[in-house]
Write a protein that holds these residues in place. Structure first.
Motif, short mmCIF file in Angstrom:
data_model
loop_
_atom_site.label_atom_id
_atom_site.label_comp_id
_atom_site.label_asym_id
_atom_site.label_seq_id
_atom_site.Cartn_x
_atom_site.Cartn_y
_atom_site.Cartn_z
N ALA A 7 5.70 -61.77 6.62
CA ALA A 7 5.76 -60.31 6.49
C ALA A 7 5.26 -59.88 5.11
O ALA A 7 4.52 -58.90 4.98
N VAL A 8 5.65 -60.62 4.07
CA VAL A 8 5.20 -60.31 2.71
C VAL A 8 3.69 -60.52 2.60
O VAL A 8 2.97 -59.70 2.02
N GLY A 50 10.61 -46.01 -4.39
CA GLY A 50 11.89 -45.31 -4.54
C GLY A 50 12.42 -44.82 -3.21
O GLY A 50 13.59 -44.99 -2.88
N LEU A 51 11.54 -44.22 -2.43
CA LEU A 51 11.92 -43.69 -1.12
C LEU A 51 12.41 -44.82 -0.20
O LEU A 51 13.48 -44.72 0.40
N LEU A 52 11.62 -45.87 -0.08
CA LEU A 52 12.00 -46.98 0.80
C LEU A 52 13.26 -47.68 0.32
O LEU A 52 14.13 -48.03 1.14
N LEU A 70 7.52 -54.51 3.49
CA LEU A 70 7.11 -53.21 2.94
C LEU A 70 7.25 -53.14 1.42
O LEU A 70 6.33 -52.71 0.73
N ILE A 71 8.40 -53.55 0.89
CA ILE A 71 8.65 -53.43 -0.55
C ILE A 71 7.86 -54.47 -1.35
O ILE A 71 7.09 -54.13 -2.24
N ILE A 72 8.05 -55.74 -1.03
CA ILE A 72 7.40 -56.80 -1.80
C ILE A 72 5.93 -56.93 -1.43
O ILE A 72 5.06 -57.02 -2.30
#
Length: 126
Positions: A7-8, A50-52, A70-72
């Motif tokens: 996923a990353v 920030g939102l996620l 999504l983040i990383i």
């Protein structure tokens, strides 16, 4: 663990391509201000992280693959702090000191403000 890594990796690939396309488009519009593409993706990336992050605090039941992807992955590939540092160095090296200082301040303060705005938006859903 393999699912998270995949996923990353997928998110990172997508984020990197989005960064390239976004920064290229901005640079084509304003070639003298080559750094605006990086500035734009960093501010958007800070807002989105920030939102996620805020949303994921509310929805810890979401799969770790989604959150990490999504983040990383996506946002890690999309934001470009290392490019920012190189561009800032080049501005200073070329004697464009005031422009470099403005870029530094706007990027750092804008990034922190965008993270705050993203978390604040996420908190509206509580």
């Amino acid at each position: 663990m393999i699912g998270v890594a995949l996923a990353v990796a997928l998110g990172g690939a997508v984020g990197s391509v989005l960064r390239f396309l976004s920064a290229s488009w901005v640079a084509a519009q304003w070639p003298r201000h080559f750094y605006l593409g990086t500035f734009t993706v960093n501010i958007i990336g800070c807002l989105l992280i920030g939102l996620l992050s805020g949303l994921f605090l509310l929805r810890s039941d979401l799969p770790i693959e989604l959150r990490s992807g999504l983040i990383i992955g996506l946002l890690g590939g999309f934001t470009t702090f290392s490019s920012f540092s190189l561009e800032l160095f080049k501005l200073f090296e070329n004697g464009r000191t005031y422009e470099a200082l403005a870029y530094l301040l706007c990027s750092v303060l804008g990034g922190v403000a965008a993270v705050w705005a993203g978390i604040s938006l996420a908190r509206l859903y509580q």
